[in-house]
Design a protein around this motif. Structure first.
Motif, PDB file in Angstrom:
ATOM      1  N   MET A   1      28.551 -52.599 -70.029  1.00  0.00           N
ATOM      2  CA  MET A   1      27.365 -51.280 -70.007  1.00  0.00           C
ATOM      3  C   MET A   1      26.503 -51.759 -69.337  1.00  0.00           C
ATOM      4  SD  MET A   1      29.010 -48.779 -71.605  1.00  0.00           S
ATOM      5  CE  MET A   1      27.828 -47.854 -71.671  1.00  0.00           C
ATOM      6  N   GLY A   2      25.885 -52.995 -68.613  1.00  0.00           N
ATOM      7  CA  GLY A   2      25.035 -53.670 -67.520  1.00  0.00           C
ATOM      8  C   GLY A   2      26.010 -53.416 -66.236  1.00  0.00           C
ATOM      9  N   ALA A   3      26.935 -52.558 -65.730  1.00  0.00           N
ATOM     10  CA  ALA A   3      26.820 -52.579 -64.464  1.00  0.00           C
ATOM     11  C   ALA A   3      26.908 -51.111 -64.254  1.00  0.00           C
ATOM     12  CB  ALA A   3      28.145 -53.242 -64.199  1.00  0.00           C
ATOM     13  N   ILE A   4      26.219 -50.335 -64.988  1.00  0.00           N
ATOM     14  CA  ILE A   4      26.312 -48.641 -64.752  1.00  0.00           C
ATOM     15  C   ILE A   4      24.743 -48.321 -63.951  1.00  0.00           C
ATOM     16  CG2 ILE A   4      25.291 -46.247 -65.453  1.00  0.00           C
ATOM     17  CD1 ILE A   4      27.015 -46.999 -68.105  1.00  0.00           C
ATOM     18  N   TYR A   5      24.970 -47.745 -62.842  1.00  0.00           N
ATOM     19  CA  TYR A   5      23.819 -47.640 -61.861  1.00  0.00           C
ATOM     20  C   TYR A   5      23.059 -46.163 -62.692  1.00  0.00           C
ATOM     21  CZ  TYR A   5      21.693 -46.585 -57.325  1.00  0.00           C
ATOM     22  OH  TYR A   5      20.664 -45.922 -56.276  1.00  0.00           O
ATOM     23  N   GLN A  53      17.426 -58.681 -66.141  1.00  0.00           N
ATOM     24  CA  GLN A  53      17.782 -58.038 -67.315  1.00  0.00           C
ATOM     25  C   GLN A  53      19.257 -57.601 -67.368  1.00  0.00           C
ATOM     26  OE1 GLN A  53      15.389 -59.861 -69.287  1.00  0.00           O
ATOM     27  NE2 GLN A  53      15.955 -58.326 -70.930  1.00  0.00           N
ATOM     28  N   LYS A  54      19.540 -56.715 -66.002  1.00  0.00           N
ATOM     29  CA  LYS A  54      20.691 -56.437 -66.100  1.00  0.00           C
ATOM     30  C   LYS A  54      22.057 -57.959 -65.870  1.00  0.00           C
ATOM     31  CE  LYS A  54      20.802 -52.134 -64.204  1.00  0.00           C
ATOM     32  NZ  LYS A  54      21.217 -50.980 -65.654  1.00  0.00           N
ATOM     33  N   LEU A  55      21.539 -58.086 -64.773  1.00  0.00           N
ATOM     34  CA  LEU A  55      22.352 -59.552 -64.552  1.00  0.00           C
ATOM     35  C   LEU A  55      22.632 -60.085 -65.655  1.00  0.00           C
ATOM     36  CD1 LEU A  55      21.171 -60.107 -60.738  1.00  0.00           C
ATOM     37  CD2 LEU A  55      22.852 -59.079 -61.500  1.00  0.00           C
ATOM     38  N   LEU A  56      21.400 -60.729 -66.468  1.00  0.00           N
ATOM     39  CA  LEU A  56      22.182 -61.591 -67.628  1.00  0.00           C
ATOM     40  C   LEU A  56      22.993 -60.792 -68.379  1.00  0.00           C
ATOM     41  CD1 LEU A  56      18.231 -62.670 -67.732  1.00  0.00           C
ATOM     42  CD2 LEU A  56      20.260 -64.121 -66.469  1.00  0.00           C
ATOM     43  N   GLU A  61      29.756 -64.488 -63.615  1.00  0.00           N
ATOM     44  CA  GLU A  61      29.621 -63.871 -61.686  1.00  0.00           C
ATOM     45  C   GLU A  61      29.915 -63.265 -60.973  1.00  0.00           C
ATOM     46  OE1 GLU A  61      28.302 -67.378 -58.411  1.00  0.00           O
ATOM     47  OE2 GLU A  61      29.922 -67.970 -59.838  1.00  0.00           O
ATOM     48  N   ARG A  62      31.406 -63.176 -61.564  1.00  0.00           N
ATOM     49  CA  ARG A  62      32.793 -61.924 -60.758  1.00  0.00           C
ATOM     50  C   ARG A  62      31.491 -61.180 -61.199  1.00  0.00           C
ATOM     51  NH1 ARG A  62      38.799 -60.894 -60.963  1.00  0.00           N
ATOM     52  NH2 ARG A  62      38.447 -59.244 -59.328  1.00  0.00           N
ATOM     53  N   GLN A  63      31.763 -59.730 -61.788  1.00  0.00           N
ATOM     54  CA  GLN A  63      30.582 -58.719 -62.374  1.00  0.00           C
ATOM     55  C   GLN A  63      29.218 -59.262 -62.090  1.00  0.00           C
ATOM     56  OE1 GLN A  63      30.789 -58.563 -66.648  1.00  0.00           O
ATOM     57  NE2 GLN A  63      32.495 -56.965 -66.537  1.00  0.00           N
ATOM     58  N   CYS A  64      28.605 -60.260 -61.299  1.00  0.00           N
ATOM     59  CA  CYS A  64      26.893 -59.969 -61.220  1.00  0.00           C
ATOM     60  C   CYS A  64      27.508 -59.876 -59.610  1.00  0.00           C
ATOM     61  CB  CYS A  64      26.825 -61.341 -60.929  1.00  0.00           C
ATOM     62  SG  CYS A  64      26.040 -61.855 -63.267  1.00  0.00           S
ATOM     63  N   ARG A  66      29.639 -58.071 -58.247  1.00  0.00           N
ATOM     64  CA  ARG A  66      29.713 -57.188 -58.086  1.00  0.00           C
ATOM     65  C   ARG A  66      28.881 -56.108 -58.361  1.00  0.00           C
ATOM     66  NH1 ARG A  66      34.033 -55.315 -61.716  1.00  0.00           N
ATOM     67  NH2 ARG A  66      35.226 -56.794 -60.341  1.00  0.00           N
ATOM     68  N   LEU A  67      27.856 -56.216 -59.671  1.00  0.00           N
ATOM     69  CA  LEU A  67      26.832 -55.332 -59.242  1.00  0.00           C
ATOM     70  C   LEU A  67      25.775 -55.741 -58.644  1.00  0.00           C
ATOM     71  CD1 LEU A  67      25.599 -53.526 -61.746  1.00  0.00           C
ATOM     72  CD2 LEU A  67      24.424 -55.673 -62.219  1.00  0.00           C
ATOM     73  N   VAL A  68      25.725 -56.591 -57.497  1.00  0.00           N
ATOM     74  CA  VAL A  68      24.462 -56.566 -56.550  1.00  0.00           C
ATOM     75  C   VAL A  68      25.116 -56.104 -55.385  1.00  0.00           C
ATOM     76  CG1 VAL A  68      23.937 -58.750 -55.177  1.00  0.00           C
ATOM     77  CG2 VAL A  68      23.342 -58.614 -57.072  1.00  0.00           C
ATOM     78  N   ASN A  69      25.806 -56.365 -55.119  1.00  0.00           N
ATOM     79  CA  ASN A  69      26.840 -55.485 -53.842  1.00  0.00           C
ATOM     80  C   ASN A  69      26.686 -54.064 -53.672  1.00  0.00           C
ATOM     81  OD1 ASN A  69      27.898 -57.590 -51.537  1.00  0.00           O
ATOM     82  ND2 ASN A  69      28.481 -58.338 -53.528  1.00  0.00           N
ATOM     83  N   ARG A  70      26.642 -53.973 -55.321  1.00  0.00           N
ATOM     84  CA  ARG A  70      26.956 -52.244 -55.301  1.00  0.00           C
ATOM     85  C   ARG A  70      25.498 -51.434 -55.105  1.00  0.00           C
ATOM     86  NH1 ARG A  70      28.658 -48.648 -60.385  1.00  0.00           N
ATOM     87  NH2 ARG A  70      27.979 -46.479 -59.211  1.00  0.00           N
ATOM     88  N   TYR A  71      24.635 -52.103 -55.462  1.00  0.00           N
ATOM     89  CA  TYR A  71      22.897 -52.029 -55.680  1.00  0.00           C
ATOM     90  C   TYR A  71      22.978 -52.412 -53.836  1.00  0.00           C
ATOM     91  CZ  TYR A  71      22.371 -51.015 -59.925  1.00  0.00           C
ATOM     92  OH  TYR A  71      22.041 -50.792 -61.513  1.00  0.00           O
ATOM     93  N   HIS A  72      23.208 -53.293 -52.940  1.00  0.00           N
ATOM     94  CA  HIS A  72      22.823 -53.675 -52.241  1.00  0.00           C
ATOM     95  C   HIS A  72      23.324 -51.761 -51.201  1.00  0.00           C
ATOM     96  CE1 HIS A  72      22.200 -55.505 -48.362  1.00  0.00           C
ATOM     97  NE2 HIS A  72      21.129 -55.836 -48.642  1.00  0.00           N
ATOM     98  N   LEU A  73      24.464 -51.849 -51.393  1.00  0.00           N
ATOM     99  CA  LEU A  73      25.161 -51.252 -50.853  1.00  0.00           C
ATOM    100  C   LEU A  73      24.213 -49.585 -50.934  1.00  0.00           C
ATOM    101  CD1 LEU A  73      27.561 -49.981 -48.372  1.00  0.00           C
ATOM    102  CD2 LEU A  73      28.813 -49.547 -50.138  1.00  0.00           C
ATOM    103  N   GLN A  74      24.256 -49.265 -52.380  1.00  0.00           N
ATOM    104  CA  GLN A  74      23.300 -48.030 -52.504  1.00  0.00           C
ATOM    105  C   GLN A  74      22.419 -48.154 -51.431  1.00  0.00           C
ATOM    106  OE1 GLN A  74      25.544 -45.679 -53.653  1.00  0.00           O
ATOM    107  NE2 GLN A  74      23.990 -44.192 -53.381  1.00  0.00           N
ATOM    108  N   PHE A  75      21.658 -49.329 -51.328  1.00  0.00           N
ATOM    109  CA  PHE A  75      20.260 -48.925 -50.896  1.00  0.00           C
ATOM    110  C   PHE A  75      20.545 -48.779 -49.560  1.00  0.00           C
ATOM    111  CE2 PHE A  75      19.047 -51.189 -55.330  1.00  0.00           C
ATOM    112  CZ  PHE A  75      18.543 -50.099 -55.566  1.00  0.00           C
ATOM    113  N   VAL A  76      21.787 -49.372 -48.855  1.00  0.00           N
ATOM    114  CA  VAL A  76      21.372 -49.588 -47.342  1.00  0.00           C
ATOM    115  C   VAL A  76      21.945 -47.560 -47.101  1.00  0.00           C
ATOM    116  CG1 VAL A  76      22.906 -49.985 -45.762  1.00  0.00           C
ATOM    117  CG2 VAL A  76      22.285 -51.610 -47.642  1.00  0.00           C
ATOM    118  N   LEU A  77      22.905 -47.100 -48.016  1.00  0.00           N
ATOM    119  CA  LEU A  77      22.963 -45.914 -47.208  1.00  0.00           C
ATOM    120  C   LEU A  77      21.634 -44.494 -47.405  1.00  0.00           C
ATOM    121  CD1 LEU A  77      25.985 -45.448 -49.207  1.00  0.00           C
ATOM    122  CD2 LEU A  77      25.564 -45.782 -46.934  1.00  0.00           C
TER     123      LEU A  77
END
Length: 379
Positions: A1-5, A53-56, A61-64, A66-77
């Motif tokens: 559930m921690g991967a929810i945007y 906290q969300k990352l922890l 590491e794969r989930q981490c 994925r989450l970092v890249n998802r947030y980063h891409l969304q903020f770029v957009l």
């Protein structure tokens, strides 16, 4: 559930309330302006802790990543959307314009936060924040200055005419990617650690270092090809020495071209001992390998043959093209285009390279399509 945007509130704020799309603009009153500003300020204070906290909470590491890249891409957009908002609200809606400026600072902060704290998780083709780019470019310019000052690099043609100009071009590009900045960090650091240029085989230590760094710049490729052809006249098999050098597959100078290994492999296959074109003792670095005939009769594609093949196969598979077969598509399209390093593209080569073998080729093709989509939306 921690991967929810969890920043849909920010999406809604920027895309709806602060947007200036047609007649959808709703002027904000003073209380709403204060509320928006307060919301951004409060979240700027709490975000680092919440994101950590969300990352922890993630399992591996794969989930981490994925989450970092998802947030980063969304903020770029979101940053791109804000900049469109700024263009359309500057003169007509001053309150919304000021809030967009505040929102841009906020999103820049989010991007730089991720880039500074989680650099190992970001994809190489990720755009970077202005903050991160300015800090990194400043450091790289200092490294570049030190490279120029090294005594044995002075008047070295490869450094003067290829490496330094290409480094400057990258550092001045406002759309530079995370991978490009990382590449030059390694490249300049490696050059600074060299103690001398020594001839150790058919290639010297500088040439071997650039080959190892997958420096697939068109002018360096041309330089290598000329050197190998010159060696062939003296019965030196430059192909053998080239193949003995390890080429890194995890980095590229240019991810819009094939890796140096693939470029040279294709060239060896097509030109085992082609007579060397007349040239001066200094490598010609002002011209790409394309002939005048090719420049005048063909469209130069800024993708590699592999990436071109992936693009055509996707169009064929999704029925965007109406053709009897994919082979027919390749036979029709191959003669039309040339790449920066290949004047003639055969139908067989295009067809065989259409099946993705390298993840980077798929990412570059996807990124090219995304740019086209953004242009269509904004035109």
């Amino acid at each position: 559930m921690g991967a929810i945007y969890s920043f849909k509130w920010l999406d809604n704020l920027i895309i709806n309330k602060l947007s200036a799309a047609g007649s959808a603009v709703t002027p904000l009153n003073r209380e709403e302006v204060i509320l928006v500003a307060r919301t951004l300020a409060e979240n700027k204070e709490t975000l680092p802790f919440e994101f950590l906290q969300k990352l922890l909470s993630l399992k591996n590491e794969r989930q981490c990543k994925r989450l970092v890249n998802r947030y980063h891409l969304q903020f770029v957009l979101l940053r791109e959307h804000i900049r469109r908002n700024l263009k359309h609200t500057k003169t007509t809606y001053p309150r919304i314009y000021e809030l967009n400026r505040y929102a841009e600072e906020f999103v820049e902060y989010l991007l730089s936060l991720i880039e500074m704290r989680f650099p190992n998780y970001l994809r190489n083709d990720s755009p970077v924040s202005d903050t991160f780019r300015n800090i990194t470019v400043s450091g790289l310019k200092n490294l570049l200055k030190k490279v120029k000052e090294k005594a044995f690099f002075r008047h070295e043609p490869i450094i003067d005419r290829i490496v330094i100009p290409s480094a400057i071009s990258t550092l001045e590009n406002k759309e530079v990617t995370f991978g490009q900045l990382n590449y030059w960090q390694e490249m300049l650091g490696g050059l600074l650690s060299m103690e001398a240029i020594q001839q150790i085989s058919h290639f010297n230590t500088l040439e071997e270092f650039l080959i190892n760094m997958n420096f697939n710049h068109a002018h360096f490729v041309s330089y290598l090809q000329q050197k190998i052809l010159k060696g062939a006249k003296n019965n030196i098999d430059g192909r053998k020495y080239f193949r003995e050098i390890n080429i890194r597959r995890d980095i590229y100078y240019s991810n819009t071209h094939q890796s140096l290994h693939r470029i040279m492999h294709n060239w060896f296959t097509r030109n085992p001992y082609t007579p060397m074109i007349e040239s001066s003792s200094v490598p010609a670095v002002k011209e790409s390998p394309l002939s005048r005939k090719t420049k005048n009769t063909k469209v130069i594609l800024k993708l590699s043959v592999d990436q071109y093949g992936i693009l055509l196969r996707a169009a064929d598979q999704t029925k965007l093209l109406d053709a009897p077969s994919f082979s027919h598509v390749c036979e029709t399209m191959a003669p039309i285009f040339a790449t920066a390093n290949q004047e003639e593209i055969s139908a067989n080569s295009l067809r065989s390279n259409a099946y993705p073998t390298e993840e980077n080729d798929k990412l570059v093709t996807i990124r090219s399509l995304e740019k086209m989509i953004r242009w269509i939306r904004e035109c």
